[in-house]
Design an enzyme around this catalytic site. Structure first.
Site, PDB file in Angstrom:
ATOM      1  N   ASP A 129       0.693  -1.254  -0.445  1.00  0.00           N
ATOM      2  CA  ASP A 129      -0.123   0.224  -0.311  1.00  0.00           C
ATOM      3  C   ASP A 129       0.748   1.464   0.023  1.00  0.00           C
ATOM      4  O   ASP A 129       1.190   1.756   1.096  1.00  0.00           O
ATOM      5  CB  ASP A 129      -0.857  -0.105   1.363  1.00  0.00           C
ATOM      6  CG  ASP A 129      -1.790   0.807   1.335  1.00  0.00           C
ATOM      7  OD1 ASP A 129      -2.139   1.581   0.209  1.00  0.00           O
ATOM      8  OD2 ASP A 129      -2.195   1.593   2.396  1.00  0.00           O
ATOM      9  N   ILE A 130       1.235   1.230  -1.206  1.00  0.00           N
ATOM     10  CA  ILE A 130       2.047   2.904  -1.443  1.00  0.00           C
ATOM     11  C   ILE A 130       1.538   3.506  -1.876  1.00  0.00           C
ATOM     12  O   ILE A 130       0.764   3.711  -3.172  1.00  0.00           O
ATOM     13  CB  ILE A 130       3.587   2.515  -2.222  1.00  0.00           C
ATOM     14  CG1 ILE A 130       4.652   1.264  -1.737  1.00  0.00           C
ATOM     15  CG2 ILE A 130       4.694   3.957  -2.173  1.00  0.00           C
ATOM     16  CD1 ILE A 130       5.517   0.927  -1.211  1.00  0.00           C
ATOM     17  N   GLU A 131       1.025   5.045  -1.670  1.00  0.00           N
ATOM     18  CA  GLU A 131       0.092   5.919  -1.713  1.00  0.00           C
ATOM     19  C   GLU A 131       1.177   7.071  -2.038  1.00  0.00           C
ATOM     20  O   GLU A 131       0.158   8.155  -2.863  1.00  0.00           O
ATOM     21  CB  GLU A 131      -1.059   6.163  -1.275  1.00  0.00           C
ATOM     22  CG  GLU A 131      -1.720   4.749  -0.668  1.00  0.00           C
ATOM     23  CD  GLU A 131      -3.137   4.743  -0.291  1.00  0.00           C
ATOM     24  OE1 GLU A 131      -3.866   6.278  -0.678  1.00  0.00           O
ATOM     25  OE2 GLU A 131      -4.090   3.820   0.010  1.00  0.00           O
ATOM     26  N   GLN A 132       2.370   7.045  -2.016  1.00  0.00           N
ATOM     27  CA  GLN A 132       3.733   8.597  -2.344  1.00  0.00           C
ATOM     28  C   GLN A 132       2.756   8.869  -4.184  1.00  0.00           C
ATOM     29  O   GLN A 132       2.958   8.067  -4.537  1.00  0.00           O
ATOM     30  CB  GLN A 132       4.534   8.010  -2.228  1.00  0.00           C
ATOM     31  CG  GLN A 132       4.728   7.582  -0.934  1.00  0.00           C
ATOM     32  CD  GLN A 132       6.002   6.683  -0.604  1.00  0.00           C
ATOM     33  OE1 GLN A 132       7.260   6.770  -0.824  1.00  0.00           O
ATOM     34  NE2 GLN A 132       5.489   5.718   0.157  1.00  0.00           N
ATOM     35  N   ARG A 178       0.221  10.185  -9.001  1.00  0.00           N
ATOM     36  CA  ARG A 178       0.920   9.268  -8.273  1.00  0.00           C
ATOM     37  C   ARG A 178       1.246   8.447 -10.499  1.00  0.00           C
ATOM     38  O   ARG A 178      -0.049   7.147 -10.585  1.00  0.00           O
ATOM     39  CB  ARG A 178      -0.248   7.942  -8.354  1.00  0.00           C
ATOM     40  CG  ARG A 178       0.137   8.268  -6.598  1.00  0.00           C
ATOM     41  CD  ARG A 178      -1.199   6.993  -5.891  1.00  0.00           C
ATOM     42  NE  ARG A 178      -1.653   7.677  -4.698  1.00  0.00           N
ATOM     43  CZ  ARG A 178      -3.075   7.599  -3.976  1.00  0.00           C
ATOM     44  NH1 ARG A 178      -3.409   6.095  -4.952  1.00  0.00           N
ATOM     45  NH2 ARG A 178      -3.135   8.138  -3.398  1.00  0.00           N
TER      46      ARG A 178
END
Ligand code: NAG
Ligand code: NAG
Ligand code: NAG
Ligand code: NAG
Length: 319
Positions: A129-132, A178
């Site tokens: 869960d990378i929301e960068q 993103r």
């Protein structure tokens, strides 16, 4: 002087940390039967994926449906044993700074650490869960795809039957800045989990309250993933169990609620002007609201208006 005191304390601290890592998976099985500590191996032709955020709410899940539980709260061995008894996978949460994973060595050690943790806790994979924010032409863009490829390879190799999933925004069109290689990432892991919520994180038109997951907007997102060549079988639809509570600057006769301008990642307005409210809170308050439950036909979503204090109205937008 102080160092002499600190050294043994440090060693004492390091040893217990290292010991489980060295003998990953060798701890005593916490379940009533040893077989329940075995990772789930069989695959089904559908997924019902749940994010568990803690406490014992899992005791009320419909376990006849669930295939995977992603543990985003505190690890609970009782949950792991129970899920396994129902043939459901229990997976870790994976998040890491993208700046750090540009370095392949760091990436490899991060993955090794996650595999060891999963083994130690008898888990069945990981949800990344990378929301960068990522720029399209940055080193992070390639490093992220590599992270997913390498994580999947390592998990599949070390834990038979394990599952690696990756969380993506409701649309592949660079939501929240993103810029990810969506087709590359989809090909590299078992499933993309599409977060069909927070769809007002970037409001480009009028600054008004809108549904968390409007119907058409949600469908457009899926259709855009599929048009990129990603198989619908790779997509898990994520639905919200919460809504947004917006304070209206003013509320029109036909329930248009103007909201404060709170910019987000380049957009002039966003859902950051509101507060996230869980489904159970909404359901307790809707009947005593000014409007009662209403239906927005354009967004195909429920909402209601209520009075916060004399002269101020707020709108809950569900969806
Ligand atoms: C996306 O990732 C795939 C798999 O690694 C690669 O073949 C492809 O060239 C990448 N696409 C772009 C635009 O970088
Ligand atoms: C409602 O508030 C918005 C934003 O502050 C403003 O542009 C608009 O003119 C207001 N409308 C009325 C009817 O007061
Ligand atoms: C709210 O109203 C609906 C419809 O009248 C009813 O079915 C429901 O039980 C009520 N909920 C509460 C919490 O009172
Ligand atoms: C939703 O999509 C359908 C089909 O594309 C279209 O006919 C309809 O007008 C859309 N509704 C809204 C409110 O945008």
């Amino acid at each position: 002087m102080a160092l002499r005191w600190d050294l043994p304390a440090l060693t004492a601290l390091l040893l217990p940390l290292l010991a489980p890592a060295l003998s990953a998976g060798a701890g005593a099985c916490p379940c009533s039967e040893a077989a329940l500590c075995r990772p789930v191996r069989h695959r089904r032709d559908f997924e019902v994926f749940v994010f568990d955020v803690g406490q014992k709410t899992w005791k009320y899940y419909d376990w006849s449906q669930i295939t995977t539980v992603a543990v985003f709260g505190k690890y609970d061995s009782e949950l792991m044993c129970y899920a396994h008894s129902k043939g459901a996978r229990v997976v870790l949460k994976g998040d890491v700074s993208l700046k750090d994973i540009i370095d392949p060595t760091f990436r490899a050690s991060w993955i090794a650490q996650k595999v060891n943790l999963a083994k130690m806790q008898y888990m069945d994979g990981i949800n990344i869960d990378i929301e960068q924010e990522v720029d399209c032409l940055s080193p992070e863009y390639e490093a992220l795809t590599a992270l997913v490829e390498e994580t999947t390879q390592r998990f599949h190799h070390e834990i038979q039957g394990s599952q690696v999933t990756f969380d993506v925004a409701w649309s592949p069109k660079n939501i929240d800045k993103r810029c990810y290689n969506y087709t590359g990432i989809a090909g590299a892991c078992d499933f993309l989990f599409v977060m069909s919520y927070d769809e007002q994180s970037q409001i480009w038109s009028e600054c008004i309250a809108a549904a968390n997951a409007p119907y058409n907007q949600t469908l457009t997102g899926y259709s855009d993933y599929i048009k990129m060549g990603i198989s619908p079988k790779k997509l898990i639809m994520g639905v919200p169990w919460y809504g947004y509570d917006y304070t209206c600057l003013n509320l029109s006769q036909d329930d248009v609620c103007n909201i404060e301008k709170v910019p987000f990642r380049g957009a002039p307005c966003s859902d950051a002007a509101g507060l996230q409210v869980p489904y159970k809170v909404i359901m307790k308050q809707v009947n005593s609201s000014v409007s009662g439950s209403q239906w927005n036909k354009d967004q195909q979503a429920p909402y209601y208006n209520y009075q916060t204090e004399p002269g101020t109205m707020a709108q809950y937008s569900g969806g």
